[in-house]
Design a protein around this motif. Sequence first.
Motif, PDB file in Angstrom:
ATOM      1  N   PRO A 199       0.839  -1.209   0.000  1.00  0.00           N
ATOM      2  CA  PRO A 199       0.000   0.000   0.000  1.00  0.00           C
ATOM      3  C   PRO A 199       0.867   1.249   0.000  1.00  0.00           C
ATOM      4  O   PRO A 199       1.837   1.354   0.751  1.00  0.00           O
ATOM      5  CB  PRO A 199      -0.820  -0.123   1.289  1.00  0.00           C
ATOM      6  N   GLN A 200       0.511   2.198  -0.830  1.00  0.00           N
ATOM      7  CA  GLN A 200       1.394   3.322  -1.108  1.00  0.00           C
ATOM      8  C   GLN A 200       1.441   4.380  -0.023  1.00  0.00           C
ATOM      9  O   GLN A 200       2.215   5.336  -0.121  1.00  0.00           O
ATOM     10  CB  GLN A 200       1.006   3.951  -2.455  1.00  0.00           C
ATOM     11  N   ARG A 201       0.657   4.243   1.046  1.00  0.00           N
ATOM     12  CA  ARG A 201       0.812   5.137   2.186  1.00  0.00           C
ATOM     13  C   ARG A 201       1.994   4.713   3.054  1.00  0.00           C
ATOM     14  O   ARG A 201       2.406   5.434   3.947  1.00  0.00           O
ATOM     15  CB  ARG A 201      -0.466   5.135   3.020  1.00  0.00           C
ATOM     16  N   TRP A 202       2.533   3.531   2.784  1.00  0.00           N
ATOM     17  CA  TRP A 202       3.667   3.026   3.551  1.00  0.00           C
ATOM     18  C   TRP A 202       4.963   3.463   2.880  1.00  0.00           C
ATOM     19  O   TRP A 202       5.175   3.260   1.685  1.00  0.00           O
ATOM     20  CB  TRP A 202       3.620   1.501   3.633  1.00  0.00           C
ATOM     21  N   TYR A 203       5.862   4.052   3.681  1.00  0.00           N
ATOM     22  CA  TYR A 203       7.140   4.508   3.137  1.00  0.00           C
ATOM     23  C   TYR A 203       7.905   3.355   2.497  1.00  0.00           C
ATOM     24  O   TYR A 203       8.481   3.489   1.415  1.00  0.00           O
ATOM     25  CB  TYR A 203       7.999   5.126   4.245  1.00  0.00           C
ATOM     26  N   ASP A 207       9.376   3.007  -1.308  1.00  0.00           N
ATOM     27  CA  ASP A 207      10.818   2.869  -1.529  1.00  0.00           C
ATOM     28  C   ASP A 207      11.151   1.586  -2.287  1.00  0.00           C
ATOM     29  O   ASP A 207      12.042   1.563  -3.133  1.00  0.00           O
ATOM     30  CB  ASP A 207      11.555   2.887  -0.196  1.00  0.00           C
ATOM     31  N   ARG A 208      10.469   0.498  -1.967  1.00  0.00           N
ATOM     32  CA  ARG A 208      10.716  -0.764  -2.668  1.00  0.00           C
ATOM     33  C   ARG A 208      10.322  -0.649  -4.131  1.00  0.00           C
ATOM     34  O   ARG A 208      11.015  -1.161  -5.003  1.00  0.00           O
ATOM     35  CB  ARG A 208       9.960  -1.904  -1.969  1.00  0.00           C
ATOM     36  N   MET A 209       9.217   0.033  -4.398  1.00  0.00           N
ATOM     37  CA  MET A 209       8.810   0.241  -5.785  1.00  0.00           C
ATOM     38  C   MET A 209       9.815   1.129  -6.506  1.00  0.00           C
ATOM     39  O   MET A 209      10.160   0.882  -7.676  1.00  0.00           O
ATOM     40  CB  MET A 209       7.414   0.861  -5.837  1.00  0.00           C
ATOM     41  N   GLY A 229      -1.009  -4.263  -3.638  1.00  0.00           N
ATOM     42  CA  GLY A 229      -1.695  -5.087  -2.660  1.00  0.00           C
ATOM     43  C   GLY A 229      -1.766  -4.385  -1.319  1.00  0.00           C
ATOM     44  O   GLY A 229      -1.462  -3.194  -1.210  1.00  0.00           O
ATOM     45  N   ASP A 230      -2.115  -5.153  -0.277  1.00  0.00           N
ATOM     46  CA  ASP A 230      -2.250  -4.550   1.058  1.00  0.00           C
ATOM     47  C   ASP A 230      -1.406  -5.285   2.094  1.00  0.00           C
ATOM     48  O   ASP A 230      -1.706  -5.245   3.280  1.00  0.00           O
ATOM     49  CB  ASP A 230      -3.721  -4.525   1.481  1.00  0.00           C
ATOM     50  N   TRP A 231      -0.360  -5.963   1.658  1.00  0.00           N
ATOM     51  CA  TRP A 231       0.571  -6.762   2.477  1.00  0.00           C
ATOM     52  C   TRP A 231       0.039  -8.151   2.788  1.00  0.00           C
ATOM     53  O   TRP A 231       0.786  -8.996   3.295  1.00  0.00           O
ATOM     54  CB  TRP A 231       0.937  -6.084   3.795  1.00  0.00           C
ATOM     55  N   SER A 232      -1.221  -8.435   2.532  1.00  0.00           N
ATOM     56  CA  SER A 232      -1.802  -9.710   2.942  1.00  0.00           C
ATOM     57  C   SER A 232      -1.613 -10.772   1.867  1.00  0.00           C
ATOM     58  O   SER A 232      -1.475 -10.477   0.670  1.00  0.00           O
ATOM     59  CB  SER A 232      -3.295  -9.559   3.244  1.00  0.00           C
TER      60      SER A 232
END
Length: 375
Positions: A199-203, A207-209, A229-232
């Motif tokens: 999810p793109q609200r996560w730093y 950064d990984r993208m 995705g949402d990490w799940s």
Amino acid sequence: MARLAGRSTGTAPRSIDVARLAGVSQKTVSRVMNGEQYVSGDVRRRVLEAAETLGYRLNHAARALASGRTRSIGVVTLGTALYGPASLLMGLERAVRDTGYTLRVVNTVEGDAAGIAGAVDSLLEQGVDGIVISEPIDEEGDADLAIRADVPFLILGAPPPFTAHRVVTAGLVAHQLARAVTEHLLGLGHPTVHHLAGPQRWYAARDRMEGWRATLAAHGRREPPVIVGDWSAASGYRAGRELAEDHDVTAVFAANDDMAIGLIRALLESGRRVPEDVSVVGLDDVPVAAYVTPPLTTVRQPFDATAEDGLRRLVHAIEHPDSDPIPVHDPPVNLVVRSSTAPPPNRRTVHSGTAPFDGATVPARVTPGPRRTSV
């Protein structure tokens, strides 16, 4: 070492008693009990054994009154059971035991725009000597947030802009992790690498993208559309169903292991073999990664080492406010190669000697990117 009989005077043991038993100076006892550096392992062991034998405990309350410090460190972290943030918090709790400090944790809630500011205010009211920011997301209003505090901060991640007395950082750079994964897949002969982002609200997700995108560009490769995705594992499964329909897909970098595991399940159910048809790499090296089918190639994150190094640097900033910070040395990127990656079908005969071997930890050579730690 056997425990000695209780003291005949009935008084509590003092540091001078520990020093006599250990055969060292009282100052050395103070250094050991306060977790300071420049004490040899043998001396530290002797002091700790003497302290245990005598039942000596450092009087933190007295030290706080004398020094104006509470011997406590605050932690601001997102209240989540996700592997990365939870592992960092557990690493901090383990590492703090050797510092002579205690932790005071305040959890933020996703969706609360003032979560970090409120958490910091709460910790400052408790009189903490330093604060760890382990906040992996940004919220609405972050751009306008200004936190001012006169205690040192340890940053694990990339919080919103704020003003602090002193800031130190620790940990791996998410951009480097992504670059190592992408170069591994390109090195196997895949024409490009698809990306299942967090999810793109996560730093860390951004950064990984960014690391994946920059690596493709550096190698002159086509950048496929990103799936978010949402990490799940469930979101990885949905992405896998979508990617399975495109038979040009031969390699996928998932931004964490849970999504990678769900993605593999969907590919296999759709008739796409892993790694014969599609190679998949995750990130984190969760405990189950080595036991799924096939065992997952991933990047191992040293959460305990990051927490220990970060706290060491924070305590140094607290106790030596006028000295230079401890230099930062980026840890190596450990790519754990297992059976979920292989050359693409049209290159397999050429690369038959480079088939992945389970559990191999490969220190990846990565050019340092912007200084930002992953969560």
